[in-house]
Design an enzyme around this catalytic site. Structure first.
Site, PDB file in Angstrom:
ATOM      1  N   ASP A   1      87.393  12.772 109.880  1.00 25.36           N
ATOM      2  CA  ASP A   1      87.497  12.584 111.291  1.00 25.36           C
ATOM      3  C   ASP A   1      86.682  11.406 111.812  1.00 25.36           C
ATOM      4  O   ASP A   1      85.328  11.395 111.811  1.00 25.36           O
ATOM      5  CB  ASP A   1      87.174  13.621 112.473  1.00 25.36           C
ATOM      6  CG  ASP A   1      86.908  13.620 113.725  1.00 25.36           C
ATOM      7  OD1 ASP A   1      87.564  12.166 113.983  1.00 25.36           O
ATOM      8  OD2 ASP A   1      86.578  13.588 114.797  1.00 25.36           O
TER       9      ASP A   1
ATOM     10  N   HIS B   1      81.657  16.376 112.009  1.00 23.19           N
ATOM     11  CA  HIS B   1      80.570  14.862 112.531  1.00 23.19           C
ATOM     12  C   HIS B   1      79.966  15.170 111.746  1.00 23.19           C
ATOM     13  O   HIS B   1      78.589  15.110 112.494  1.00 23.19           O
ATOM     14  CB  HIS B   1      80.755  15.321 114.337  1.00 23.19           C
ATOM     15  CG  HIS B   1      81.295  15.212 114.899  1.00 23.19           C
ATOM     16  ND1 HIS B   1      81.706  15.365 116.003  1.00 23.19           N
ATOM     17  CD2 HIS B   1      83.197  14.695 114.324  1.00 23.19           C
ATOM     18  CE1 HIS B   1      83.093  14.736 116.795  1.00 23.19           C
ATOM     19  NE2 HIS B   1      83.620  14.534 115.764  1.00 23.19           N
TER      20      HIS B   1
ATOM     21  N   GLU C   1      85.800   6.417 120.382  1.00 27.38           N
ATOM     22  CA  GLU C   1      86.405   7.687 120.171  1.00 27.38           C
ATOM     23  C   GLU C   1      84.913   8.339 120.728  1.00 27.38           C
ATOM     24  O   GLU C   1      85.227   9.397 121.387  1.00 27.38           O
ATOM     25  CB  GLU C   1      87.755   8.476 119.689  1.00 27.38           C
ATOM     26  CG  GLU C   1      88.006   8.933 120.273  1.00 27.38           C
ATOM     27  CD  GLU C   1      88.586  10.053 119.465  1.00 27.38           C
ATOM     28  OE1 GLU C   1      88.331  11.272 120.215  1.00 27.38           O
ATOM     29  OE2 GLU C   1      87.272  10.702 118.617  1.00 27.38           O
TER      30      GLU C   1
END
Length: 923
Positions: free
Chosen positions: A420, A601, A457
């Site tokens: 991500d 993350h 984002e």
């Protein structure tokens, strides 16, 4: 000079000046005339050659510089790839090695939003677009402050673009970075009993993770800077149901430090509800119960030694109140220019929070469950300020310039972000390479393609939201669909979420892409795939935590009968779908309860983990690249847009069925008659079915006319070929010379070079254009003296594009196709152009109705208590954030507000929108 004035005859009989025939000079010429014999022979040859020349010119008058020119057939102009041929060629381009190299490039260093490395990745993506799309690099890097003349020109001139160009917009939102952080347990005297180690301490087996262990400290984006202490209260997942259960038990959260686990809803919602109940701060940890079968308890080693969770890994992330509004907290509804007027930011928490590891979370959880009465100190100091972010954009102009298909992927990451977002960035990298390869083959999309690499984002969809708020009118007028790609690969199961009108297109495209790892299967088959780590088994089934499974399944958005999910929020499609009403999609491979644990993350979201566990060989990455490109080609190349409004209309009724079931659960609190709304939905279904027939007929009629046009051109081509053959034969026989090609057509390569030059001219003109005049021309085209000519150009180019993308060669090259005729006027075939224009106008009217369908659910009043969201068909749930709620205003008036008056109002508001939409799409 006409043929009647030529002093020659046909059939070998010469004519005297007085018009009388003379005898054959070879057999009957008197001696005194024999000296004139060479002269008469010359006249005869000249007459024949000139006659052939006139005949050829007459034929050419039907379509000079045409695709039917034999010179073009011999290499001066090659018919570009279109349709299935273009798809086939595109699918051969994306490859695993290129994708891996792109991934390694972007994951080489941490690149959180606003950092120097983030800016470098924006420039890297700009270079990719310039190299692959044939864009000439300008003398200065095209980085424009948002709101500046150059920035606005770059977007507003898209409908006038003649060649690809790319640029970077800089916005200025409020964000934060971490300073000092502490997590301690204290005794009654304030003495520290235990202090948590908040660093991830990555192990050297993952070299990049080890190198950058604390380069981005563990913190929450947009979290409140404060130092607070209070009693510890465990709130499970921090769902609204969990908080309600605590309140029902008499637990007072005022001044407490709330401990919750990740999962079930967006992390910002956990903080928002705790703040509402008076808590002082929130801690959120990763719980191994949510890792499914892949745990140390089940015999798997923790990463980097195995597929299980590393106990020190921490999930960073934004705690913005996403369900209220996304984007820059201080400029809701308006773009975050550098000099913007700012508010306090209502979607930012007013209490601090920290993300913590499994290891730290389990220690606190044990204290909470043991009834420990001590104090927890949570110290979270941050530097909150206006920071620059960079959106990288590029346009590929199509034949129809006022219909734009958008592709987007965000580029910023909390640390390296291999899954991500870089798996998505690597995939779209390959998609862009494929589109560039098509451009080099002379391909041009029917509709324009706008590509975006969004920034920030991770802080709350900021880059896409600010651009969307900056250019809302442009998006509403021109953007047909938005195709989003966040992380492309984080697990083994392929998932697609989209507006219902896109469902059949997405399903069909997935059937056309091979399964990434298994033969004789398609990409759609991967929607049922699962991981290979099954752990402990009982009666042939993997042993899983029942609560974790229930929460995981509840977090999956509802799916239609095809298997396409509903879009909630949490990625960059949000502003397009839920504020402006653009049909949107999101897709990618996600994890299951039997996949290697994805360290979301974390510093362990690294290239090593991605290549070792998520997608060895990058076959899934490439499958996503092919899929995104294929969907793009079908949206940009279809005569009638492949949007299925009838499927959407029937999905609406299924949403209403769900609302009725929910209303039954509150018989005393809610009493609302939904039958008028159901009747309106039935009317919408009927109107959509009529539109389906119009879609079929309008496309059929246009193709029928184009086919007839094509046949007429074929006859002309044959006639011209015969004439030219005779002309060349005579030229060689009489003068001993060969015919030469004199076509002015440009090869695709030469055309691309000219387009690049025109693009450079356009780019240099950024500073010279008066946007007020440009806006006047765009909104009031007849007010400009050249608008009539421009409209003719647009119609001609559009007609040319429709012909090519219908599979036919038009009998003339468009005189307005960006330089193909070197600026000269081109003759056209004697064919009823108004008939073609009328058929195109009919198709265009159908397409506008299809585009308007999603727009029809936008209410300017928005949703109650969160007016930024305007879509009455779908929105992120008020207390979900990520998850979707269908018919949100109506549903939540029943399930959350339990208010009959409000429910009746929302049912009527929705019915009114549906009735208006019926009229919009009526044919």
């Amino acid at each position: 000079m006409s043929s009647e004035k030529v002093p020659a005859a046909f059939g070998g009989v010469l004519i005297k000046a007085d018009g009388l025939p003379i005898a054959n000079p070879v057999t009957a010429a008197p001696p005194q005339n024999r000296r004139r014999l060479p002269f008469y022979r010359f006249l005869a040859c000249y007459a024949l050659l000139y006659s052939l020349f006139v005949a050829m010119r007459a034929i050419q008058s039907f379509g000079q510089h045409s695709f039917f020119n034999d010179d073009n057939r011999k290499g001066h102009f090659k018919k570009p790839l279109m349709g299935e041929a273009a798809e086939k060629y595109f699918l051969e381009v994306p490859n695993e090695e290129s994708c891996i190299q792109a991934s390694r490039q972007y994951t080489a260093e941490p690149h959180p939003a606003g950092s120097d490395r983030d800016l470098q990745t924006a420039k890297d993506f700009l270079t990719l677009l310039q190299n692959e799309l044939g864009i000439k690099t300008p003398s200065e890097t095209p980085i424009f402050p948002a709101g500046s003349l150059k920035s606005r020109h770059a977007t507003l001139m898209i409908p006038k673009a003649r060649a690809p160009y790319a640029w970077i917009d800089t916005y200025y939102p409020v964000m934060n970075t971490p300073l000092e952080r502490n997590l301690q347990t204290l005794d009654a005297d304030g003495k520290v009993l235990w202090e948590a180690d908040l660093e991830e301490h990555a192990e050297p087996e993952d070299p990049e993770a080890h190198k950058y262990s604390d380069s981005v400290p563990t913190f929450h984006g947009l979290s409140k800077g404060a130092d607070v202490s209070g009693k510890l209260i465990y709130a499970n997942y921090g769902l609204v149901e969990d908080y309600d259960a605590l309140v029902a038990q008499g637990v007072n959260l005022t001044g407490a430090i709330v401990l919750t686990r990740y999962g079930g809803n967006f992390r910002g919602i956990k903080v928002q509800k705790a703040q509402e109940l008076g808590a002082a701060g929130v801690l959120i940890y990763s719980d191994v119960r949510d890792d499914g079968a892949v745990t140390v308890e089940n015999g798997y080693k923790p990463y980097p030694h195995g597929p299980a969770r590393n106990p020190k890994a921490v999930q960073r992330g934004s705690v913005q109140f996403l369900s209220m509004y996304p984007g820059d907290p201080t400029t809701p509804g308006t773009p975050a220019y550098e000099n913007a007027t700012r508010t306090e930011g209502l979607n930012k928490p007013q209490i601090p929070s920290l993300p913590i590891s499994q290891e730290n979370g389990e220690k606190l959880l044990k204290l909470a469950k043991d009834g420990w009465n001590g104090t927890v100190r949570l110290n979270n100091q941050v530097d909150e300020r206006v920071m620059p972010i960079w959106n990288t954009m590029a346009i590929i102009p199509g034949y129809i310039k006022d219909e734009v298909v958008m592709l987007g992927n965000h580029r910023d990451a909390w640390v390296m972000g291999a899954a991500d977002p870089t798996s998505g960035t690597a995939s779209i990298h390959e998609t862009i390479r494929g589109l560039g390869a098509l451009l080099k083959k002379g391909w041009k999309p029917l509709r324009s393609i706008l590509i975006a690499s969004w920034d920030a984002e991770e802080y709350g969809l900021i880059g896409s939201t600010e651009w969307g708020e900056d250019f809302t009118e442009f998006i509403d007028k021109y953007v047909v669909t938005y195709l989003n790609l966040d992380g492309a690969v984080g697990g083994s199961r392929f998932q697609v979420g989209a507006s219902p009108s896109l469902a059949h297109l997405l399903y069909g495209a997935a059937l056309a892409v091979p399964h990434p790892t298994e033969e004789n299967k398609t990409l759609w088959d991967a929607t049922h795939d699962a991981g290979k780590y099954f752990g402990a088994m009982q009666d042939g089934n993997t042993i899983l935590n029942a609560e974790a499974v229930a929460v995981h399944e509840a977090s999956l958005n509802a799916r239609d009968n095809l298997g396409v999910g509903v879009l909630g929020s949490g990625s960059d499609f949000t502003i397009f779908l839920q504020r402006i009403g653009v049909a949107s999609m999101n897709h990618g491979f996600t994890g299951t309860m039997t996949d290697a644990v994805y360290h979301y993350h974390s510093v362990y979201d690294s290239e090593r983990w991605e290549e070792m566990y998520a997608d060895p060989g990058f076959y899934r990455h490439v499958a996503v690249a092919k899929y995104l490109g294929l969907v793009t080609l079908r949206l940009t190349g279809s005569i009638v847009l492949p949007l299925n409004t009838t499927h959407y209309a029937y999905e609406l009724e299924s949403y209403l069925d769900k609302v009725e079931d929910q209303a039954i659960a509150y018989p005393t609190e809610v009493n609302v008659d939904l039958s008028p709304l159901r009747n309106s939905i039935h009317s919408l279904q009927a109107a959509s079915q009529a539109l389906d027939y119009e879609k079929f007929v309008s496309e059929r009629e246009l193709k029928k006319i184009l086919k007839k046009w094509h046949k007429k051109g074929s006859k002309l081509r044959k006639l011209r070929r015969k004439a030219r053959k005779a002309y060349c034969k005579m030229l060689k026989k009489v003068f001993g010379k060969e015919c030469h090609h004199h076509s002015k057509e440009l090869s695709p390569k030469t055309q691309q070079e000219e387009d690049s030059q025109s693009q450079k001219t356009d780019a240099d003109a950024h500073v010279q254009v008066d946007l007020r005049n440009e806006e006047t021309r765009r909104l009031h085209p007849r007010s400009h003296p050249h608008s009539e000519g421009e409209n003719r150009k647009e119609r001609s180019e559009m007609m040319h594009g429709f012909a090519l993308h219908s599979g036919f060669e038009p009998p003339f090259q468009s005189p307005y196709s960006d330089g193909h005729t070197c600026g000269k006027t081109v003759s056209r075939p004697h064919f009823p152009m108004p008939k073609i224009y009328k058929a195109i106008k009919r198709v265009r009217a159908v397409n506008q109705k299809l585009i308007a369908f999603e727009r029809g659910f936008i209410s300017e009043d928005g949703l109650p208590s969160r007016e930024w969201y305007k879509h009455l068909g779908v929105a992120p749930g008020r207390w979900l954030g990520y998850g979707a709620t269908t018919l949100p205003a109506l549903t939540e008036s029943i399930t959350l507000d339990k208010n009959s008056t409000l429910a009746k109002h929302e049912a009527e508001r929705l019915r009114s929108l549906v009735d208006k939409l019926v009229e919009t799409i009526r044919v």
